[in-house]
Enzyme design. Structure first.
Site, mmCIF file in Angstrom:
data_model
loop_
_atom_site.group_PDB
_atom_site.id
_atom_site.type_symbol
_atom_site.label_atom_id
_atom_site.label_comp_id
_atom_site.label_asym_id
_atom_site.label_seq_id
_atom_site.Cartn_x
_atom_site.Cartn_y
_atom_site.Cartn_z
ATOM 1 N N ASP A 67 35.151 34.433 24.131
ATOM 2 C CA ASP A 67 34.022 35.351 23.951
ATOM 3 C C ASP A 67 34.467 36.705 23.409
ATOM 4 O OD1 ASP A 67 35.355 36.154 26.272
ATOM 5 O OD2 ASP A 67 33.701 35.692 27.610
ATOM 6 N N ASN A 136 29.759 35.833 39.812
ATOM 7 C CA ASN A 136 28.485 35.124 39.853
ATOM 8 C C ASN A 136 28.610 33.683 39.343
ATOM 9 O OD1 ASN A 136 28.801 35.443 37.116
ATOM 10 N ND2 ASN A 136 26.972 36.690 36.787
ATOM 11 N N HIS A 138 29.979 32.755 36.435
ATOM 12 C CA HIS A 138 29.930 32.557 34.978
ATOM 13 C C HIS A 138 31.289 32.112 34.439
ATOM 14 C CE1 HIS A 138 30.965 37.026 33.754
ATOM 15 N NE2 HIS A 138 32.047 36.346 34.027
ATOM 16 N N GLU A 143 26.090 33.049 31.617
ATOM 17 C CA GLU A 143 25.612 33.643 32.860
ATOM 18 C C GLU A 143 24.696 32.665 33.602
ATOM 19 O OE1 GLU A 143 26.903 36.308 33.799
ATOM 20 O OE2 GLU A 143 27.064 37.818 32.241
HETATM 21 P P1 PGA Z 1 38.196 38.872 35.746
HETATM 22 O O1 PGA Z 1 36.955 38.262 34.978
HETATM 23 O O2 PGA Z 1 39.375 38.011 35.437
HETATM 24 O O3 PGA Z 1 38.334 40.270 35.187
HETATM 25 O O4 PGA Z 1 37.845 38.855 37.204
HETATM 26 C C1 PGA Z 1 36.748 36.887 35.016
HETATM 27 C C2 PGA Z 1 35.436 36.556 34.362
HETATM 28 O O5 PGA Z 1 34.472 37.346 34.484
HETATM 29 O O6 PGA Z 1 35.354 35.498 33.738
#
Ligand code: PGA
Length: 242
Positions: A67, A136, A138, A143
């Protein structure tokens, strides 16, 4: 799903890096699907060290990232292209033209997303996709919602994701509101999946991913339907899984 439980972040990073390193060694022309975020920083450091020691060769590797924020330039230090340059691409002998991150500068969302999807198809698909997981549930920027979206698409980030990412920006108002992300189908078509997670704040999402119903309310839960998923997570992240 295979779950590898580690005592802490350092061990998580080493174990996950070992899996990616094995992929690079066994298939030197692999297509690696990569992820950004705090979680994979340690594993990229491990890979860079293995490269320094002469243990890995990235000269035939291609990479595609999950992404990118929409409306951000590659030299903005919060862009995911910048992250990848800093943490991996500048540290190993990968050819720059073989690294693909969705083009955040392309304002035409359909064009940016179709181009990323086309790159993946042209490369013959992803051999192993690295994933972090949001608090959450995702994956990429898919999302929670009421459907699984198949291909790379443009998403509006949820309030919880914007709040979680605000730590990297001067203020919450500077966090981009949209992103281009591989779809759930794009991720599920990868031959193998490697999901990394650490810390207590991921425990509920990881529990729902591995043990809950498969639902777009928890996008990562779809991974239960993939035949080759390895989760490498520390004890805190696995604290709700017996
Ligand atoms: P993080 O993000 O590694 O910064 O916790 C993971 C994500 O949101 O996919």
């Amino acid at each position: 799903m295979k779950i590898i439980r580690t005592k802490d972040y350092g061990e998580m990073s080493r174990r996950a890096a070992g899996i990616l390193a094995a992929q690079v060694i066994l298939k030197p022309d692999s297509v690696l699907g990569l992820a950004t975020g705090s979680t994979p920083e340690g594993l990229y450091r491990e890979l860079a060290e293995m490269y320094e020691r002469g243990e890995l060769d990235f000269s035939d590797i291609h990479t595609v990232n999950l992404d990118e924020y929409r409306g951000i330039s590659p030299d903005n230090d919060q862009s995911y292209r910048f992250f990848m340059q800093k943490h991996l691409f500048s540290k190993v002998n990968i050819r720059p033209e073989c690294t693909f991150v969705p083009n955040g500068e392309e304002a035409d969302a359909e064009k940016a997303c179709a181009a990323h999807e086309a790159v993946i198809k042209k490369l013959g698909g992803i051999d192993i996709q690295l994933l972090g997981i949001g608090n959450n549930g995702h994956i990429g920027f898919n999302e929670p919602g009421n459907e699984f979206v198949n291909e790379t698409h443009c998403v509006a980030l949820t309030e919880s994701t914007i709040a979680a990412n605000a730590r990297f920006f001067a203020s919450v108002s500077e966090v981009p509101k949209e992103a281009y992300t591989m779809g759930i189908g794009t991720i599920m078509r990868a031959k193998k999946i490697l999901l990394v997670a650490n810390g207590e704040q991921k425990a509920e999402a990881l529990y729902r991913t591995c043990c809950g119903p498969v639902t777009p309310e928890v996008p990562a839960s779809v991974l239960q339907l993939h035949p080759d998923v390895t989760v490498v997570a520390d004890e805190a992240a696995l604290s709700k899984i017996g």
